[in-house]
Design an enzyme around this catalytic site. Structure first.
Site, PDB file in Angstrom:
ATOM      1  N   ALA A 131       0.809  -1.211   0.000  1.00 34.37           N
ATOM      2  CA  ALA A 131       0.000   0.000   0.000  1.00 34.37           C
ATOM      3  C   ALA A 131       0.848   1.269   0.000  1.00 34.37           C
ATOM      4  O   ALA A 131       0.347   2.343  -0.325  1.00 34.37           O
ATOM      5  CB  ALA A 131      -0.931   0.001   1.204  1.00 34.37           C
ATOM      6  N   SER A 132       2.126   1.167   0.355  1.00 35.65           N
ATOM      7  CA  SER A 132       2.971   2.358   0.392  1.00 35.65           C
ATOM      8  C   SER A 132       4.135   2.305  -0.593  1.00 35.65           C
ATOM      9  O   SER A 132       4.681   3.344  -0.948  1.00 35.65           O
ATOM     10  CB  SER A 132       3.518   2.588   1.811  1.00 35.65           C
ATOM     11  OG  SER A 132       4.266   1.466   2.249  1.00 35.65           O
TER      12      SER A 132
ATOM     13  N   ASP B 123      -0.565 -10.383  -0.586  1.00 35.57           N
ATOM     14  CA  ASP B 123       0.761 -10.262   0.023  1.00 35.57           C
ATOM     15  C   ASP B 123       0.863 -10.986   1.359  1.00 35.57           C
ATOM     16  O   ASP B 123       1.914 -11.541   1.685  1.00 35.57           O
ATOM     17  CB  ASP B 123       1.187  -8.802   0.151  1.00 35.57           C
ATOM     18  CG  ASP B 123       0.150  -7.902   0.810  1.00 35.57           C
ATOM     19  OD1 ASP B 123      -0.832  -8.418   1.392  1.00 35.57           O
ATOM     20  OD2 ASP B 123       0.320  -6.658   0.738  1.00 35.57           O
ATOM     21  N   THR B 124      -0.228 -11.029   2.129  1.00 34.01           N
ATOM     22  CA  THR B 124      -0.173 -11.777   3.390  1.00 34.01           C
ATOM     23  C   THR B 124      -0.041 -13.269   3.142  1.00 34.01           C
ATOM     24  O   THR B 124       0.649 -13.979   3.870  1.00 34.01           O
ATOM     25  CB  THR B 124      -1.422 -11.500   4.239  1.00 34.01           C
ATOM     26  OG1 THR B 124      -1.606 -10.091   4.358  1.00 34.01           O
ATOM     27  CG2 THR B 124      -1.267 -12.094   5.622  1.00 34.01           C
TER      28      THR B 124
ATOM     29  N   GLN C  32       3.174   5.138  10.434  1.00 33.35           N
ATOM     30  CA  GLN C  32       3.437   5.762   9.137  1.00 33.35           C
ATOM     31  C   GLN C  32       2.683   7.086   9.016  1.00 33.35           C
ATOM     32  O   GLN C  32       3.229   8.081   8.514  1.00 33.35           O
ATOM     33  CB  GLN C  32       3.013   4.813   8.012  1.00 33.35           C
ATOM     34  CG  GLN C  32       3.846   3.543   7.920  1.00 33.35           C
ATOM     35  CD  GLN C  32       3.181   2.483   7.045  1.00 33.35           C
ATOM     36  OE1 GLN C  32       2.051   2.639   6.606  1.00 33.35           O
ATOM     37  NE2 GLN C  32       3.900   1.396   6.803  1.00 33.35           N
TER      38      GLN C  32
ATOM     39  N   GLY D 201       8.501  -5.845   6.930  1.00 31.70           N
ATOM     40  CA  GLY D 201       9.289  -4.676   7.295  1.00 31.70           C
ATOM     41  C   GLY D 201       9.279  -4.362   8.771  1.00 31.70           C
ATOM     42  O   GLY D 201      10.268  -3.859   9.320  1.00 31.70           O
TER      43      GLY D 201
END
Length: 490
Positions: free
Chosen positions: A14-15, A240-241, A307, A426
């Site tokens: 998402a980022s 992604d998970t 974030q 991350g």
């Protein structure tokens, strides 16, 4: 000498997005980042949307960088976040915008859908945690606002499925990401008629659901001409998970998995879904995994709050046209600076930190995350965090407290006692968060690898290519290839 075989994971969160090449050398998996880009939302037709054209251009740029380096992958796989989608017409063109899950368009329809279908019936069918941004609500919002788009659509594709279509020319729905829609039956692993009717979406636009490891074909002629090579396009776990869970080098079956990023996804792997009332009330989800296993987990707000605070301190709006845009400090704050501030506040504190419910919808997309946290503390009669350090201490305390509560709920629902937490992604780089997690949960934390999602994407490709004979063999290789930091409860 045997020619080196490279595999390419295109992992888009998402980022940010990244292209990660993987190969095996002397028995160890070696990763090389070839390209990285920011993924930002844009305002279109009154909604927060993904810039799909920008994402696609960066996918091509990353492929070109592989060619320039002389490292041509034998296969490529794309994974992204879940729930978001695009519609495609009969000529293969995109219909409408790729609206982002943080957009508020579902607020007016979610309750109506819930009442029409019945949350208990929907959960028994799909096993998916109710989230206000689930695809079922997004489709209902689209049917209310732009019914003509659904009428003109020929195919429904999740974001990674659409990007795979641009790569290969093949439209295919993939199981792990499709389960995040709240539209897949948890037992048949196919689209559920009850859920589709509740969404107001025509069943004809939903295609056959393929499993991770499916080969879509080769690059389309247009892409081959642009990037200068050809390769196979393979479906990894495109959620992604789902990919991140594949990369967890768990030591036994009593480990809790935590994929730590913008969202924290905490749970375990099961062989079947749990769709009991108790599970629904605790808001656990049964997302599809590799080999039709089930990721029984809870979505937790995660690093999004941190974030957002960082962006706000630095005067950066998270989407164009929104956010406070206020500079709250005369310095540039990095994530490391926020951790130091939290540590200092913790060391000088005279009492327990205030805490908030990190899963409250109020933190999903507030104009000011800082003001929202302070207001939540004020409303609950707690001390209001003043400085950055106190604010960050509150977030860390709240997040790790949620982890501990979720593990206790998980144990009660499954009847199992868990003995460790394995963190990938991350967030595993945050030593302060890892230690606080160990302390709050009373369990040892094994942190790493960092590139968990890319690794999970790659191992599906490697298994398909015969490099590894099983998922366990691949997980053993991951454990031997990357450093894992251990944090014991203090």
């Amino acid at each position: 000498m045997t020619e080196q075989r490279y595999y390419l994971a295109i992992d888009i969160g998402a980022s940010s997005g990244r292209h990660v090449l993987g190969h095996v050398e002397d028995g160890r998996i070696v990763l090389e980042e070839m390209h990285r880009f920011d993924n930002t939302q844009v305002r279109m037709r009154g909604h927060d949307c993904w810039d799909i054209d920008m994402i696609w251009e960066n996918i091509l740029i990353g492929l070109e960088k592989c060619a320039s380096a002389g490292k041509i992958p034998v296969s490529v796989g794309i994974d992204t976040w879940g729930v978001d989608f695009v519609l495609v017409d009969g000529e293969g063109n995109r219909v409408g915008d790729a609206v982002a899950y943080r957009d508020s368009r579902t607020q007016q329809v979610a309750g109506k859908v819930d009442r029409a279908v019945g949350l208990d019936a929907l959960y028994r069918a799909t096993g998916i945690q109710r989230q206000p941004f689930n695809t079922i609500y997004q489709l209902a919002a689209l049917a209310s606002e732009h019914p003509e788009e659904l009428l003109s659509a020929e195919r429904f594709l999740m974001v990674p499925e659409y990007l795979n279509y641009l790569l290969s020319g093949v439209m295919m729905n993939e199981y792990t990401n499709a389960t995040t829609t709240n539209l897949i039956n948890a037992r048949t692993c196919t689209w559920d008629d009850l859920a589709l009717e509740a969404a107001g979406a025509p069943a004809r636009i939903f295609g056959e659901v393929a499993m991770p490891g499916t080969v879509l074909g080769n690059l389309s002629p247009e892409v081959r001409e642009r990037v200068g090579f050809d390769t196979q396009v393979v479906l990894p776990a495109t959620h992604d998970t789902g990919s991140a869970f594949l990369a967890v080098p768990a030591r036994d079956d009593n480990a809790v998995y935590l994929s730590s990023g913008t969202w924290s996804l905490l749970g375990v792997e099961n062989e079947g879904p749990i769709t009991s009332d108790a599970s629904r009330f605790q808001n656990f989800t049964n997302e599809g995994g590799y080999l039709k296993r089930y990721r029984f987990l809870k979505n937790i707000m995660g690093l999004w709050m941190i974030q957002s605070i960082r962006r706000e301190l630095n005067g950066v709006d998270y989407v164009a046209g929104s956010g406070s845009g206020r500079n709250r400090a005369d310095r540039e704050w990095g994530f490391g600076d926020l951790i130091v501030a939290a540590r200092e506040a913790d060391a000088s504190a005279c009492g327990p930190s205030p805490y908030v419910n990190v899963n409250d919808d109020r933190f999903l997309s507030p104009v000011s995350m800082i003001d929202e946290i302070r207001q939540a503390c004020r409303e609950t009669g707690q001390s209001v965090p003043a400085g950055v350090g106190e604010l960050m201490r509150c977030v860390y305390t709240s997040l790790t407290g949620c982890y501990a509560d979720s593990i206790a709920e998980l144990s009660a629902l499954t009847g199992r006692t868990y003995t460790s937490i394995n963190i990938v992604g991350g967030g595993c780089q945050d030593a302060y968060l890892n230690q606080m997690t160990a302390n709050a949960c009373g369990l040892p934390v094994y942190a790493g690898p960092i590139e968990g999602t890319s690794l999970g994407n790659l191992v599906v490709q490697m298994i398909g290519d015969g490099r590894y004979g099983s998922l366990q063999e691949a997980r053993d290789a991951i454990r031997d290839s990357f450093d894992i930091e251990v944090y014991q409860p203090e």
